[in-house]
Scaffold this motif. Structure first.
Motif, PDB file in Angstrom:
ATOM      1  N   THR A 136       0.845  -1.070  -0.022  1.00  0.00           N
ATOM      2  CA  THR A 136       0.120   0.021   0.035  1.00  0.00           C
ATOM      3  C   THR A 136       0.901   1.143   0.093  1.00  0.00           C
ATOM      4  O   THR A 136       0.763   2.266  -0.799  1.00  0.00           O
ATOM      5  N   VAL A 189       2.317   1.803  -3.292  1.00  0.00           N
ATOM      6  CA  VAL A 189       1.215   2.408  -4.614  1.00  0.00           C
ATOM      7  C   VAL A 189       1.131   3.727  -4.244  1.00  0.00           C
ATOM      8  O   VAL A 189       1.103   4.486  -5.055  1.00  0.00           O
ATOM      9  N   LEU A 190       0.943   4.044  -2.666  1.00  0.00           N
ATOM     10  CA  LEU A 190       0.637   5.547  -2.639  1.00  0.00           C
ATOM     11  C   LEU A 190       1.807   6.400  -2.834  1.00  0.00           C
ATOM     12  O   LEU A 190       1.784   7.511  -3.251  1.00  0.00           O
ATOM     13  N   LEU A 191       3.173   5.819  -2.476  1.00  0.00           N
ATOM     14  CA  LEU A 191       4.527   6.947  -2.436  1.00  0.00           C
ATOM     15  C   LEU A 191       5.029   6.973  -3.760  1.00  0.00           C
ATOM     16  O   LEU A 191       5.680   7.719  -3.908  1.00  0.00           O
ATOM     17  N   ARG A 221       6.164   7.063  -7.554  1.00  0.00           N
ATOM     18  CA  ARG A 221       5.704   7.801  -8.803  1.00  0.00           C
ATOM     19  C   ARG A 221       5.997   6.735 -10.249  1.00  0.00           C
ATOM     20  O   ARG A 221       5.149   6.736 -10.937  1.00  0.00           O
TER      21      ARG A 221
END
Lengths: 638, 99
Positions: B18, B21-23, B25
């Motif tokens: 997770t 995915v969030l951090l 690029r």
């Protein structure tokens, strides 16, 4: 005057009576044929139209003859045709009631109608839309017969609207003239106001009596609450005011003179405008239960008879003088119908004699217009007696009938009405007598301005007598203008008695009663005044209408009825309309538009959430999942 | 052998995925992080199957593998296409689909 509870027993139709419906069907079919046939029928179509009306007249005459031979209480016959429709407990039949009242009307409509059809052959000879004119005339005859022969109020209403349509089409027949088109509209719209009363009355009958059939209404109206009876009486009076040009809905009749003159004679003098009188006489049972509404009828009749006479005294347009006179004479009929009892028969009696002499004079006026290149201004007439001898002679008979020269038709009918009015209330009688005097004045004025005195013809006008096809109907109508009263006065009250249910008849006592002498004196006074003002040799009538006093000016402007209507009804109504449009724009529309704008604004700001960054979406999703997980865990714990 | 430890490991791997995915690029790395999350889920399935003594969890993990394989095919194809047109695999630069 005590009144009977009337419950007229209708017998089933047999023999000739089962053919009564063809009186309506034939003119109607011919009207449809003439309208659809196209140019093929241009040359001979009007003969078919005349034939249709003559056919109806012969049927009516046969029925009348058969009725005369029957016992007095066996004369009312019902000829049901079929059921129009059923709604719940209400059933609406199509059927015809041929009785003492409706047969007299049928004879008047088809008899005078036939003569006017014949006259129109000559009058409309050079009109390129003659076929259409005759089609409308036949449509009118069919509708008017439906009105008077119907055995229930709803079918009567069909005829009522049919004559309204025919009247509209014929007033605006010369639609290329804006004034004629406007007059047609005015008549149609003002009649709608009256129709409102008719619809209310029909609705009230259904609610209170449960049926619209005349016989059932007549026998059951006694059980209806008196408040409702009064309301129904007033509704019917409103309807009658609209159709019969009674105060305050009288304004359309004067403008209706824009129509061709035979139309004025048939529709706006002899038959259609008397439909209101028919309605009130037909509904006499209602008025027996409501003195208030009866009094209203009497007052409306009295006001209109004076108003019409006043307008008739001040107009220069020959047709408008006659139109004012028609209003006034119908005022007499309405007055008599309101008094009730034997006066009901007098209303019908005056209606019949008026049908003869007024149709006669209107057709005479048409003959004059024919001679004077369609000029209607009496100031351009004068001394036409020598040029149009036949028209003059017939017009003179009409004149003597309307002012009530003893022996002529109007004398019998008007004097009886005045007697009844005096007996009813002395002041109503006094006003009716005054009306007779004014009638004598304005008719004398018309005679001097048109027929006698000095010629004031416009240059280039060469008066000539009308062709025979136009003068023969005049002669026949003039004949009935003379003898109509003598023919009818001794039997019409007993003839209508079984149907209208009064106990005693009004005796006709010429030269014995005070009102009779008073009427004669007033009539002589009116004639002398007319002669003094317009007939003396030293009087010259100016070709341009001179400035007049306020009284005459008011009469020339139809007593400012249009202006008053404009201020009292039209302007408030228009303002109401504008107000509703404004409310629609500024309240209703604003609400809806505001809602839309609000939603648009909200979505404008919400769409900013769609950033296009995938990781933002992923974060939102993660936060959402965490939130859901948290809620689940917390709910487990709780 | 303690089954709980496998659960802890699966949770840790899922959290790592997770966070990736969030951090991150780079689309490929984000993609790998997604795979990591899927495999963490698989591990959890298998661990729970062992815990309950049933085969349902193991079957579910096979389904996840099949779906993941299909997803890889589509996902990589998209990433390759984006790279060809934009010369970049940064997920922040492919941001045209917005208001």
């Amino acid at each position: 005057m005590t009144l009977l509870e009337t419950s007229v027993r209708l017998l089933p139709a047999v023999g000739m009576f089962t053919w009564a419906w063809t009186m309506i069907a034939v003119p109607l079919a011919v009207a449809a044929f003439l309208l659809l046939a196209g140019k093929v029928a241009d040359r001979w179509g009007h003969f078919v139209a005349v034939g249709a009306v003559v056919y109806s007249f012969s049927i009516a005459a046969c029925l009348f003859a058969e009725m005369v031979g029957m016992a007095p209480d066996h004369r009312a016959v019902d000829a049901p045709l079929y059921t129009w429709f059923k709604v719940g407990v209400w059933e609406f039949p199509v059927g015809f009631q041929i009785d003492q009242l409706s047969i007299l009307f049928a004879l008047l409509i088809t008899g005078v109608g036939s003569l006017i059809h014949v006259y129109s052959i000559g009058y409309m000879a050079h009109d390129e839309r003659r076929r259409r004119f005759f089609a409308y005339l036949n449509l009118f005859v069919a509708a008017m017969l439906t009105l008077v022969l119907a055995d229930n109020y709803l079918l009567l209403f069909v005829g009522w609207e049919g004559v309204g349509l025919a009247s509209y089409l014929l007033i605006g027949f010369w639609q290329h003239k804006p004034s004629a088109a406007a007059a047609g509209n005015k008549a149609f719209i003002m009649n709608r106001v009256g129709d409102l009363g008719m619809i209310f009355a029909i609705g009230s009958f259904l609610a209170q009596v449960g049926t619209v059939r005349f016989d059932a209404v007549n026998s059951m109206i006694g059980a209806v609450d008196s408040g409702w009876a009064t309301a129904i009486g007033l509704f019917l009076l409103l309807a009658a005011c609209g159709k019969s040009a009674q105060f305050p809905l009288q304004g359309w009749l004067l403008d209706a003179m824009e129509g061709p003159t035979p139309v004025s004679a048939l529709i706006h003098a002899a038959t259609m405008v008397t439909a209101g009188v028919y309605l009130i006489v037909r509904s006499h049972a209602v008025y027996e239960h409501t003195p208030f509404a009866s009094m209203a009828v009497v007052i409306i009749g009295t006001v209109t008879l004076l108003l019409g006479a006043w307008i008739g005294s001040s107009k220069d347009d020959i047709k408008k003088v006659l139109a004012g006179s028609t209003m006034s004479q119908i005022g007499y009929m309405i007055l008599a119908a309101g008094i009730g009892g034997p006066a009901l028969a007098l209303a019908i009696f005056h209606l019949l004699t008026h049908g003869f002499f007024k149709a006669n004079m209107f057709l005479g006026a048409g003959s004059v217009m024919h001679a004077m290149d369609d000029d209607v201004n009496m100031r351009h007439y004068g001394a036409l007696r020598k040029e149009l001898p036949i028209t003059h002679a017939t017009f003179l008979m009409g004149y003597m009938a309307i002012i009530g020269v003893p022996g002529w038709a109007g004398y019998f009918s008007k004097d009886l009405i005045i007697d009844a009015a005096v007996e009813f209330r002395w002041f109503i009688g006094a006003l009716a007598i005054a009306g007779a005097g004014i009638t004598a004045f304005y008719m004398t004025r018309l005679m001097f301005m048109t027929w006698w005195g000095k010629a004031r013809w416009r240059p280039g006008v060469h008066p000539h007598e009308s062709p025979k096809v136009m003068t023969w109907p005049l002669v026949i109508l003039a004949f009935f203008s003379v003898v109509g009263g003598m023919l009818m006065f001794w039997w019409i009250q007993t003839w209508l008695q079984p149907l209208l249910g009064y106990h005693e008849t009004m005796p006709f006592e010429p030269f014995t009663s005070l009102p009779g002498w008073a009427t004669l004196a007033v009539v002589v006074l009116g004639v002398v005044l007319g002669w003094y003002t317009f007939g003396r040799p030293e009087v010259t009538i100016p070709i341009e209408a001179p400035k007049a006093n306020a009284f005459v000016t008011m009469g020339r402007n139809d007593a400012y009825a249009d202006a008053i209507m404009d201020v009292a009804v039209v302007q408030p109504y228009a303002a109401l309309g504008r107000g509703i449009v404004g409310a629609d724009a500024h309240l209703v529309d604003a609400g809806f538009m505001g809602m839309g704008t609000l939603l648009q604004g909200v979505s404008e700001s919400l769409r900013k959430l769609q950033t296009g960054y995938v990781r933002t979406y992923a974060l939102t999703m993660t936060a959402g999942v965490l939130l859901v997980g948290l809620v689940m865990i917390l709910s487990r714990m709780g | 052998m303690n089954v709980e430890n496998y659960i802890y490991l699966a949770t840790l791997l899922f959290a790592l995925g997770t966070a990736g995915v969030l951090l991150r690029r780079n689309a490929l790395v984000v993609f790998m992080s997604v795979e990591l999350m899927l495999n963490a889920a698989n591990l959890a399935f298998v661990a729970f199957a062992e815990l309950h003594g049933q085969l349902d969890g193991q079957m579910a993990s096979f389904f996840v593998m099949v779906v993941a394989a299909a997803e890889v095919v589509v996902g990589l194809a998209i990433i390759v296409t984006i790279y060809r047109t934009r010369r970049s695999t940064s997920v922040d630069e492919a941001n045209l689909l917005k208001f």
